[in-house]
Structure formats: C-alpha cells, structure tokens
Design a protein around this motif. Structure first.
Motif, PDB file in Angstrom:
ATOM      1  N   GLU A 182       0.821  -1.214   0.000  1.00  0.00           N
ATOM      2  CA  GLU A 182       0.000   0.000   0.000  1.00  0.00           C
ATOM      3  C   GLU A 182       0.855   1.263   0.000  1.00  0.00           C
ATOM      4  OE1 GLU A 182      -2.483  -0.327   3.419  1.00  0.00           O
ATOM      5  OE2 GLU A 182      -3.656  -2.014   2.624  1.00  0.00           O
ATOM      6  N   GLU A 183       1.749   1.371   0.965  1.00  0.00           N
ATOM      7  CA  GLU A 183       2.459   2.626   1.184  1.00  0.00           C
ATOM      8  C   GLU A 183       3.612   2.845   0.217  1.00  0.00           C
ATOM      9  OE1 GLU A 183       3.634   3.247   5.256  1.00  0.00           O
ATOM     10  OE2 GLU A 183       1.893   2.150   6.017  1.00  0.00           O
ATOM     11  N   PRO A 418       8.335   2.321 -13.213  1.00  0.00           N
ATOM     12  CA  PRO A 418       7.427   1.944 -12.119  1.00  0.00           C
ATOM     13  C   PRO A 418       7.804   2.449 -10.740  1.00  0.00           C
ATOM     14  CG  PRO A 418       8.604   0.030 -12.975  1.00  0.00           C
ATOM     15  CD  PRO A 418       8.865   1.143 -13.924  1.00  0.00           C
ATOM     16  N   VAL A 419       9.087   2.593 -10.444  1.00  0.00           N
ATOM     17  CA  VAL A 419       9.448   3.081  -9.113  1.00  0.00           C
ATOM     18  C   VAL A 419       9.050   4.550  -8.970  1.00  0.00           C
ATOM     19  CG1 VAL A 419      11.396   3.579  -7.578  1.00  0.00           C
ATOM     20  CG2 VAL A 419      11.252   1.378  -8.742  1.00  0.00           C
ATOM     21  N   PHE A 420       9.304   5.342 -10.005  1.00  0.00           N
ATOM     22  CA  PHE A 420       8.799   6.708  -9.973  1.00  0.00           C
ATOM     23  C   PHE A 420       7.279   6.717 -10.008  1.00  0.00           C
ATOM     24  CE2 PHE A 420       7.101  10.345 -12.354  1.00  0.00           C
ATOM     25  CZ  PHE A 420       7.356  11.340 -11.414  1.00  0.00           C
ATOM     26  N   GLY A 421       6.670   5.789 -10.762  1.00  0.00           N
ATOM     27  CA  GLY A 421       5.216   5.700 -10.795  1.00  0.00           C
ATOM     28  C   GLY A 421       4.625   5.482  -9.419  1.00  0.00           C
ATOM     29  N   SER A 422       5.291   4.673  -8.589  1.00  0.00           N
ATOM     30  CA  SER A 422       4.810   4.445  -7.220  1.00  0.00           C
ATOM     31  C   SER A 422       4.903   5.717  -6.395  1.00  0.00           C
ATOM     32  CB  SER A 422       5.637   3.337  -6.558  1.00  0.00           C
ATOM     33  OG  SER A 422       5.425   2.099  -7.204  1.00  0.00           O
ATOM     34  N   GLN A 423       5.977   6.468  -6.591  1.00  0.00           N
ATOM     35  CA  GLN A 423       6.120   7.729  -5.860  1.00  0.00           C
ATOM     36  C   GLN A 423       5.056   8.733  -6.297  1.00  0.00           C
ATOM     37  OE1 GLN A 423       9.903   9.751  -6.403  1.00  0.00           O
ATOM     38  NE2 GLN A 423       9.831  10.595  -4.356  1.00  0.00           N
ATOM     39  N   LEU A 428      -0.393  11.406  -5.234  1.00  0.00           N
ATOM     40  CA  LEU A 428      -1.810  11.510  -5.566  1.00  0.00           C
ATOM     41  C   LEU A 428      -2.679  11.125  -4.369  1.00  0.00           C
ATOM     42  CD1 LEU A 428      -1.889   9.978  -9.171  1.00  0.00           C
ATOM     43  CD2 LEU A 428      -1.911  12.403  -8.523  1.00  0.00           C
ATOM     44  N   ARG A 429      -2.240  10.124  -3.610  1.00  0.00           N
ATOM     45  CA  ARG A 429      -3.017   9.727  -2.433  1.00  0.00           C
ATOM     46  C   ARG A 429      -2.990  10.802  -1.352  1.00  0.00           C
ATOM     47  NH1 ARG A 429      -0.308   4.891  -3.464  1.00  0.00           N
ATOM     48  NH2 ARG A 429       0.990   5.037  -1.600  1.00  0.00           N
ATOM     49  N   GLN A 430      -1.976  11.665  -1.428  1.00  0.00           N
ATOM     50  CA  GLN A 430      -1.899  12.781  -0.487  1.00  0.00           C
ATOM     51  C   GLN A 430      -2.748  13.969  -0.925  1.00  0.00           C
ATOM     52  OE1 GLN A 430       2.289  13.601  -0.223  1.00  0.00           O
ATOM     53  NE2 GLN A 430       2.741  11.815   1.049  1.00  0.00           N
ATOM     54  N   GLY A 431      -3.309  13.884  -2.135  1.00  0.00           N
ATOM     55  CA  GLY A 431      -4.226  14.934  -2.559  1.00  0.00           C
ATOM     56  C   GLY A 431      -3.868  15.687  -3.813  1.00  0.00           C
ATOM     57  N   ALA A 432      -2.733  15.393  -4.438  1.00  0.00           N
ATOM     58  CA  ALA A 432      -2.391  16.077  -5.689  1.00  0.00           C
ATOM     59  C   ALA A 432      -3.406  15.712  -6.769  1.00  0.00           C
ATOM     60  CB  ALA A 432      -0.986  15.708  -6.132  1.00  0.00           C
ATOM     61  N   ARG A 433      -3.609  16.628  -7.707  1.00  0.00           N
ATOM     62  CA  ARG A 433      -4.565  16.422  -8.797  1.00  0.00           C
ATOM     63  C   ARG A 433      -3.809  15.962 -10.043  1.00  0.00           C
ATOM     64  NH1 ARG A 433      -7.628  22.159  -8.681  1.00  0.00           N
ATOM     65  NH2 ARG A 433      -9.259  21.078  -9.879  1.00  0.00           N
ATOM     66  N   LEU A 434      -4.430  15.075 -10.808  1.00  0.00           N
ATOM     67  CA  LEU A 434      -3.758  14.458 -11.944  1.00  0.00           C
ATOM     68  C   LEU A 434      -4.514  14.727 -13.239  1.00  0.00           C
ATOM     69  CD1 LEU A 434      -1.622  12.507 -13.166  1.00  0.00           C
ATOM     70  CD2 LEU A 434      -3.199  10.634 -12.609  1.00  0.00           C
ATOM     71  N   ILE A 435      -3.752  15.137 -14.266  1.00  0.00           N
ATOM     72  CA  ILE A 435      -4.255  15.266 -15.626  1.00  0.00           C
ATOM     73  C   ILE A 435      -3.447  14.303 -16.490  1.00  0.00           C
ATOM     74  CG2 ILE A 435      -4.594  16.795 -17.609  1.00  0.00           C
ATOM     75  CD1 ILE A 435      -4.404  19.153 -15.546  1.00  0.00           C
ATOM     76  N   HIS A 449      -6.963   3.880  -5.628  1.00  0.00           N
ATOM     77  CA  HIS A 449      -6.407   4.973  -4.823  1.00  0.00           C
ATOM     78  C   HIS A 449      -5.548   5.938  -5.646  1.00  0.00           C
ATOM     79  CE1 HIS A 449      -7.776   2.776  -1.271  1.00  0.00           C
ATOM     80  NE2 HIS A 449      -7.312   1.702  -1.874  1.00  0.00           N
ATOM     81  N   ALA A 450      -5.653   5.907  -6.972  1.00  0.00           N
ATOM     82  CA  ALA A 450      -4.955   6.875  -7.815  1.00  0.00           C
ATOM     83  C   ALA A 450      -5.700   6.961  -9.137  1.00  0.00           C
ATOM     84  CB  ALA A 450      -3.511   6.440  -8.042  1.00  0.00           C
ATOM     85  N   ARG A 451      -6.322   8.082  -9.378  1.00  0.00           N
ATOM     86  CA  ARG A 451      -7.040   8.232 -10.634  1.00  0.00           C
ATOM     87  C   ARG A 451      -6.971   9.676 -11.106  1.00  0.00           C
ATOM     88  NH1 ARG A 451     -10.598   6.211  -7.116  1.00  0.00           N
ATOM     89  NH2 ARG A 451     -10.783   4.353  -8.408  1.00  0.00           N
ATOM     90  N   ALA A 452      -7.083   9.835 -12.401  1.00  0.00           N
ATOM     91  CA  ALA A 452      -6.973  11.157 -13.003  1.00  0.00           C
ATOM     92  C   ALA A 452      -8.255  11.949 -12.832  1.00  0.00           C
ATOM     93  CB  ALA A 452      -6.627  11.024 -14.478  1.00  0.00           C
ATOM     94  N   GLU A 453      -8.090  13.218 -12.522  1.00  0.00           N
ATOM     95  CA  GLU A 453      -9.248  14.117 -12.517  1.00  0.00           C
ATOM     96  C   GLU A 453      -9.730  14.350 -13.942  1.00  0.00           C
ATOM     97  OE1 GLU A 453     -10.018  18.761 -11.245  1.00  0.00           O
ATOM     98  OE2 GLU A 453      -8.744  17.500  -9.988  1.00  0.00           O
TER      99      GLU A 453
END
Length: 958
Positions: A182-183, A418-423, A428-435, A449-453
C-alpha cells in the motif's frame, strides 16, 4: 546531546524520519538526545544505538503497532506503550530495558513461536530472520505451549510466482507486506483476510500470487521479517555473504541496488534504502529480472566471419580486434574517410559511451556517430535547448512530492518507470490532482487509490494541437504568471507567442475536434494546470516520437514558463527517459553534431580544446545521423558500422529498410552480450559485458550520476570500455586508461557541467546531479532557479502541422506503440528471464467496436498492414484504446512491430514517428510473409551459431 548513528548506513531505525524545525529533547535509558518533533521513541532510541525489539516496525513505512514487542516504560504514562507509535515529547524519560519489559517481551515472543515451525536449521531465512533475531534479543529459551491445539503449520505453500515463495505457515501476520504494497508500491494487491486466529495474507484478484494483482515489485518480500515471503534464489543458493552497491541497468529511474553475493554467485538484488532515486524501492525488472546476465545465450568469445551466411569462427580478442580494424581501414581506403561510423549505447556506461564517440572522432577521423537516443528523446534535447538552454529535465524525482497538479503526457510511469510511478501515486493519495493526456487509458487514469481528474484521450499525432489549445486558454483567460514572464523570459518572443496562441484557430473549440477531445475538457485541464498551485509536467515517448516531437517539447516548455511552473521544487518539465543511460549517452557527445556537454562540433574554441586533449585534428562538420547512415548504406557510400550495445534491427522503424541497409554494409561490428537481431547481420562479434561485470556510471532521467560497480569479472574477459580501447589501439590511436575512473576524470576536465564529478565525489555524496561544477559543487537537484541556463527563457512558436501519416479507406486505424511493465525495450534482457510468465508475446489492443466491425474476437490472430509492411499478432479486445486506435508493444522480435512503422520522423531530429501509423486489421490464419522470411533467416543464423559451438566442442574432444 548524543547522536551516534550514521544516516548513510543500512540499519533499520524502525520508523520513518521526520522533518521539523522544532527539536525535542528527551532522555532514554539515562542518555539525553534531541530529535525533530514527531520522531518516534523507537527511532530516537535507535539513533542513540539502543535496539528495541520489533517485528512489525520498519523505517520504510509508517508505524503500525501490532506486534507488541517494542513496549517501553515512560514516566508519567500508564501501561507499556509501543515505542514505534509513541512520538517523543519534551522532557520525556524512557526506559527500554527493565525486568518487567523483559518478561512481557518473552511472553509475546513465546506466543509467536507456539504457532511457528521450529525448522530454523533448514529454513532458507536462517541467519537472516528477524523473528529468530528478536527471539534471541528477548532471551526466549523455552516454549511452554505445544502444537496439540489449532495451528497453521500444515498450510500449503504458494510457489506460483517465478521469483518468490509464500509460506503461510511461517506468517506472523505483522502486516508489513500488506503495508509495503500500500504505502511503498501503491498497488494495494495484498490484504489480511479473516480475523483473529483465522487471519492470513492474501493476494487480491487471483487464486495465487502469479494470477493476482501483485506486480512482483518485491516490496512485500523485502518487508517480510520471516521466511513467509522469500526469494526463490535464496532458497536455492542460500544466504548471501557480502554485497556490492550498484545501479540498475533497466529504465531511466536509475535505482540503486545491493547486489548480494555468495562467493562469486549473485544471490539477489535488494534495493538500497539509501538510493537517492529509489529510496529502497524497486520493480519486478530491477529486483528480480537479472538472470539474463548469466543466461546460456550469452556469447563470451569473439567471433568473425566473411559473409553473414557463413558460420561463425571463434577467435581470440587480438584476432577479432585486428580483423575488425583491418576491415575498417580497407573500407576507408576504398570508399573514403566518411564511409564508416559508430553507434553508442544508452545501456552502456557514460565512460563506455564517451570512448565510442571519441573512437569515431579520433581513430575513424569523422563525426559519423549517433546513439539510440535519436529514436527516443532527441526531441527533448533539441526542444529544451531552444527554450530553456539545457537539454535535460529540470527536477529530481522527489520534487513530485511537492506538486499540487501533475500533468502526465505521452508517458505511462507505472509500466515504463514503475518506481517513480509508485512515488507519483503516493503523492496523488496525499491529494495532488492528476491530468493525463494520452490516446490510451493507462493505469493512472483509473486505478486503486490513484485516478486522473481529467483524461484527455487525444488522437495520436495531435499533441501540438492539444498544447496550443491549452496555451490558448491560459493566455486568453488571463492565467499567465505575468511577473515571472517579465522577470525571467524574453519579452519579444513571449509577445509573439502570446499573439500566436491567442488566435481563434488555436482555441479548444477549433482544435478540440482535431484532437478528438471536447473543448470543455481542454479548458478545464488548462485551468487546473495554471491555477492549481505547483504544477509539474512529466512526459515520455508519446510526446517525442512524432513528426512534431521537438515542437511538442517546446510547447510543454512554453506552458511551464507561461505559468511560472519552473525553477523550484514541485514544478518543472520532466522527460521520463526510456533506458538506463539515455541521458548519459547524450551528455557524452554521442550525436554527430555535438561534443560532450552539448557543444556544437563547429565551435572552433570547443573543438580546439578537444583537439589538444585528444591530440588529433577534428572534423568541423556534423556527421551522419542513424537514418542518414541507412540511406548512405543503400546508396553505396557508407560501408561499415561499429554498433555497441544497440539493436537497431529490432528497435528502429521500418525494419525491412533497416535490414536492407545492414545487408548492404561490408563490415558490421556488433558488441553485445547476445546475438541480437543486428548481430545476425554482423561480420565481427565482440562479446559485451553486463552491468554486473563493469565499473562506471549511469546518468538517469533526473540528471543523477550514479556509480556502477563491478560485482563479478567479465565473462568474456573484457569490459566494454576495454574492448573499445583495444579497437582504438588496433586502429593506431592509443587510449591510455587503466580504470573507468580515469575516463571520468577526462570527461570532467573537458565538460563544464561535469567539472566537479569524480569517483571520489560520487563515493562521498552517493550520487550527483549535473551541473556539478564550481558554482554547484554538490550538484543541482533543481535547475533554472534564479535564471535559465540560456539567460532568459525563450518562447517558441509551435504551429500545428498534421502528420503526413493519415488514415484513409485502405488504412482506417491509427497504430501507436508502447511498453509493458514486465518487459523492457527490445526484450533482449527480460525475454531471457522468468518475466515471460506475465508477457510472453506482443499483442494488439483493439477497441470492441473496431473488433466487432471486423469480426475479431479476443485471442484471434490478426494481420496488421501499413504502408511500410505487414505482420501478424494476437488480438486483445479492450476499451483501453479508443475507437479508431490500436496499440501494441515491441518486446519480441518475431512480432515485427517495427515492420509496420514508417520512415516518418521529427522535423528537427529525425526521431521516428513510432506513435502514428495508419493500419488496417483483418483476421488471418497464418504468419505474414515477413514473419516467414524472418523465421527462416533467424533459424539460419541460429544454425550458424550452433555450428560454431559444435566446432568448439569437437576441438575440445580432439
């Protein structure tokens, strides 16, 4: 105050570090220490060198407090709090060792052991088991509870995963594996099912680990304190005895690993917690897919032959190099100085790449050198140089943790990086918005737990139109950061750009239909990016591999400058480099027009500096690019190629054109670890060395220079840099190096951005991000902070020019290509590992509507025809792609993905337009004609290689 802990060590401090300007003082076992506010009692004790027993706690994850082993006594606090979940307070007095605590800990441990196999002597984790260690720490000597009652000791192992086993009988349900998933990884594939005695770890989405949603990153295995989750290699070989820190040779993230050895045998690769790019995380490739390095297909002896239909002849290094040199000289005498050239590798080290381009410019006497970055990120170099003044990304990976808005364009981080993808997912789980701007529905668009706005699912080939539409909204709606632009950018160029993007033809209403995206979505994305706080752009090959790749990169830089999203943490323009050393191969001067450090070959002062250092006269004119080499070969003016670590016969577009060019050459010298597709056309084969067999450096996508350290001796007797030196010597140009550190010293002397880089400094810092010079002796994590490298930022006009590759009634669909998590690039490495368990062939993704219209169902064989050629793949019917778009990967040579890609390329750099090919799809029942020819040729080359091996065995018997 006392702090005896070295933060660079690999000791687990139990809980993560905290950052705070407030220091809190407390006393632990009579000693006083000051730590940042928010630090746990456990970590504070560890910083003093005091070990508190623990099983569920680890400093890579937040405290959980379930094992009850880390109990302490604290004055004024009732009971026995868990030290991992208890934060320090000012004046706190803690005792970690009392008779009562000892009794409690032994009792808890006794309960664990009562339901645990007592097979330590035969357990593969023996000697490296936290449960075993803690049992010793608490002084457990007997277990009063027998096995007569209910227990879990008879539960069956899950051995389905090719890389690790799951033994539930040894599970203590500490949840570390679940929390790591998860983390750290962010996949949420593991869970604790049941309650109380019935609790157990399960992998979601399947009957076993192999069939589940687990991505085999290894975080769960690394987190497990027992042998519940353990590497199969450890089970088979035993516990390692020593380790060497090195850098992964897969993607551009540049993860640091501890190569753990038993004698001269590699046991496992464990991500280094002090790795500044990966912070102790990994993916399935770096963590597990290293078996290719000792695969039986490795060729470890030099070989030569006169014609490509002749059997190979094994020879000594001296014979092979002498023959190669004589052929190069013969060809130059017959066809001229410019009739030969070389290609450097983005998989080799900086030092090796530097030597190859030096070899071409000195011993060959021309500038006919290029690199595989030509076909991936050359538009990045050109576009960023024009706008910002430097050919590289602006941030480090950690910068994403301060981004409020993340725009991902033409990239698939969870599969390709993928390692950067996990970061990124963590942020995103902390609240950043994704396009997300991509023709395909990548995992980030909608995953747990990670999806694009916003997902702007544009048509392939319309990136520039999309960027212009976004810019139009920012300018016409008054969202420009006027203060930043006025202070940091060229006023005249900005005014010209502002007027251009403000034109009605650049509005979302005009360009949206071209892109296939509703205007309101484009406007919403522009507003989020411009007004959402720190906004960062991450882009990949879906931006660069187009006829307007360089234009798109300039358009991205324009957006960042217009909104002031550059020059600090959390923002920036971030190209996600494909291979491990794409950035480095460009830095080292691998392009035909540039010397190391991106300085043009026509610059007399720069050229004079290299001429003095290399003791030669350099040619002032740029040499041939890779596509020019192919054309010249077919024209008969280019006759010989030295290709180090690059498989152009599989990776470059229009495969039939490439192989025709290779067939026209009189001498092809390939230096690689396998007989790859290009080597099948070779006349000289120089065996290469894997990253485990050499010293050097890689430079990742964040400009981070990291050490590659030799783990084992080269199987072929020479590392790649030594082979290049031998060829230079045979050509009459002496290269005097005894170690790659001496090559880096020369690079530093001749390259301003590397002037303070040395192996000693890399050892001291762990890694360094260039520019690293007198102005920035500790490196540069964030670029362009006070001013741009070029001084003022330059806005560039980015007119949208539709690609020449257009659909019609004959070719009504658009093909785009990409990568998948388990495989890598042309697959030469990963196809020779157990990663084929997840992806054993390339498939064609097609939308259900397009499939139905053609009578295609899932698993059907389908023919894909383009203007360049035809191939056959198995169909995968999916809504990941939009109607009118199909998608495939290119990891298997027999798939022929690049048989159908065309010669179209970027206007500025000749980077191929892999991402836009007009095709038609039909059901078929047999391979394509190209695949039949390919198989026949490949079978012939395999036979010729076998004949060499049989001849060798016969010689041994005699």
């Amino acid at each position: 105050m006392i702090n005896i802990f070295d933060p660079a060590s690999d000791i687990d401090l139990g809980t993560p570090a905290r950052e705070s300007d407030v220091q809190v003082s407390l006393t632990i076992d009579g000693r006083e220490i000051s730590v940042p506010s928010g630090t746990s009692v456990m970590r504070a004790a560890a910083l003093l060198g005091t070990t508190i027993p623990k099983l569920c706690a680890t400093d890579s994850m937040e405290a959980f407090g379930s094992c009850r082993m880390c109990l302490v006594e604290i004055d004024g606090m009732r009971g026995y709090p868990a030290s991992c979940t208890t934060p320090v307070t000012a004046g706190m007095v803690v005792r970690t060792q009392t008779s009562k605590l000892a009794t409690l800990r032994r009792n808890v441990m006794e309960l664990y052991i009562s339901d645990h196999p007592l097979d330590c002597l035969t357990c593969p984790a023996n000697g490296n088991c936290e449960l075993q260690t803690v049992a010793g720490q608490v002084g457990l000597r007997e277990v009063r509870y027998g096995y007569e009652g209910a227990n879990h000791l008879a539960e069956a192992k899950d051995v389905s995963n090719p890389y690790f086993d799951y033994d539930p009988s040894k599970c203590i349900v500490c949840s570390r594996c679940v929390r790591a998933c998860e983390e750290i990884q962010g996949t949420f594939a593991l869970t604790i099912s049941g309650r109380g005695f019935d609790s157990r770890v399960e992998a979601a989405g399947g009957e076993n680990f192999l069939d589940s949603e687990c991505v085999s990153c290894g975080a769960c295995v690394q987190a497990c304190p027992t042998a519940t989750l353990i590497d199969k290699s450890v089970v088979e070989i035993g516990q390692p005895e020593r380790s060497v820190i090195t850098t992964c040779a897969y993607c551009g993230v540049g993860c640091s690993f501890r190569a753990e050895m038993k004698g001269e045998q590699l046991v496992r690769m464990v991500p280094d917690k002090n790795g500044q790019a990966n912070h102790g995380h990994s993916c399935v490739k770096g963590r597990f897919a290293w078996g290719y390095a000792t695969h039986p297909d490795r060729i470890t002896k030099p070989m030569i032959r006169k014609h490509i239909h002749d059997p190979w002849q094994e020879v000594s290094w001296d014979e092979a190099v002498t023959y190669a040199a004589s052929e190069l000289r013969r060809i130059q005498l017959k066809y001229g100085r410019d009739s030969i050239g070389g290609i450097t590798s983005s998989r080799c080290t900086n030092e090796e790449t530097y030597l190859v381009q030096k070899l071409v410019r000195t011993a060959f006497g021309n500038n006919n050198v290029d690199t595989c970055a030509r076909v991936c990120h050359s538009p990045t170099g050109y576009g960023l140089k024009q706008t910002l003044g430097e050919s590289a990304g602006t941030q480090n990976f950690d910068s994403v943790m301060k981004a409020d808005v993340i725009l991902v364009m033409g990239a698939n981080p969870t599969d390709a990086h993928p390692v950067f993808g996990s970061q990124l997912k963590r942020r995103l789980r902390q609240g950043a918005r994704l396009i997300v701007i991509d023709p395909r529905r990548i995992d980030l668009v909608d995953s747990p737990h990670a999806r694009a706005e916003l997902h702007l699912q544009l048509r392939p080939g319309t990136n520039v139109a999309m960027l212009n539409a976004l810019a139009h909204v920012i300018v016409t709606e008054g969202l420009v950061d006027e203060a930043f632009v006025k202070a940091r950018c060229e006023a005249t160029d900005f005014a010209r750009w502002r007027d251009f993007v403000s034109l009605p033809e650049n509005s979302p209403e005009e360009l949206g239909p071209i892109c296939g995206v509703p205007a309101e979505q484009i406007r919403a994305a522009a507003r989020v990016y411009a007004t959402g706080g720190n906004a960062a752009i991450y882009y990949g090959l879906g931006v660069t591999e187009h006829s307007q790749g360089s234009t798109s990169v300039m358009g991205i830089a324009n957006l960042a400058m217009a909104t002031g999203n550059i020059g600090r943490e959390g923002v920036g323009v971030n190209p996600l480099r494909g291979q491990n050393n794409v950035q480095g191969s460009c830095d080292m001067g691998s392009f035909p027009h540039e010397l190391p450090g991106y300085r043009h070959i026509s610059n007399e002062a720069v050229r004079a500096q290299f001429e003095q250092a290399w003791n030669v006269t350099l040619q002032p004119d740029p040499g041939l690019r890779i596509p020019n080499m192919f054309e010249a070969a077919l024209d008969g003016t280019f006759k010989a190629l030295y290709c180090q670590g690059e498989d152009i016969a599989q990776s470059d577009p229009n495969t039939q054109h490439v192989t025709a060019a290779l067939s026209a050459l009189e001498c092809v010298i390939v230096q690689d670890i396998f007989l790859n597709e290009t080597a099948k056309f070779a006349h000289v084969f120089l065996p290469g060395s894997s990253f485990l067999e050499k010293d050097g450096t890689f430079t990742n996508a964040e400009r981070r220079i990291s050490r590659v350290r030799k783990v084992m001796d080269p199987l072929a007797g020479k590392a790649d840099w030594e082979a290049t030196i031998a060829l230079a010597d045979a050509l009459g140009y002496k290269m005097n190096y005894n170690h790659p550190s001496e090559i880096m010293d020369e690079i530093a002397r001749l390259t301003p951005t590397f002037s303070r880089v040395s192996y000693a400094e890399l050892e001291r810092h762990g890694s360094l991000q260039w520019p690293c010079n007198d102005a920035a002796p500790d490196g540069t994590p964030t670029m362009h902070m006070e001013e741009f490298v070029r001084g003022k930022g330059r806005f560039m006009l980015t007119g949208y020019v539709p690609t020449e590759e257009k659909v019609n009634s004959r070719y009504p669909l658009l093909l785009t290509t990409g990568r998948i998590l388990s495989q890598y690039n042309v697959g030469a490495q990963t196809r020779r590992t157990d990663n084929v368990a997840w992806h054993e062939e390339d498939r064609l993704e097609i939308h259900p509507t397009d499939a139905e219209n053609r009578g295609i169902v899932d698993e059907d064989w389908v023919g894909i025809g383009s203007r360049a050629g035809q191939t056959v793949l198995r169909a995968k019917v999916t809504e990941r792609v939009a109607p009118g778009v199909v998608y495939t990967t290119f990891h298997f040579p027999e798939s022929g993905a690049n048989v159908i890609t065309t010669d179209n390329s970027d206007w500025a750099t000749n980077c191929p337009e892999y991402k836009v090919t007009a095709v038609e799809i039909v059901r078929v029942s047999q391979p394509s004609e190209w695949q039949k020819r390919y198989q026949a040729f490949s079978d012939e080359q395999s036979r010729l290689l076998r004949e060499r091996r049989h001849a060798e065995k016969a010689e041994v018997r005699r």
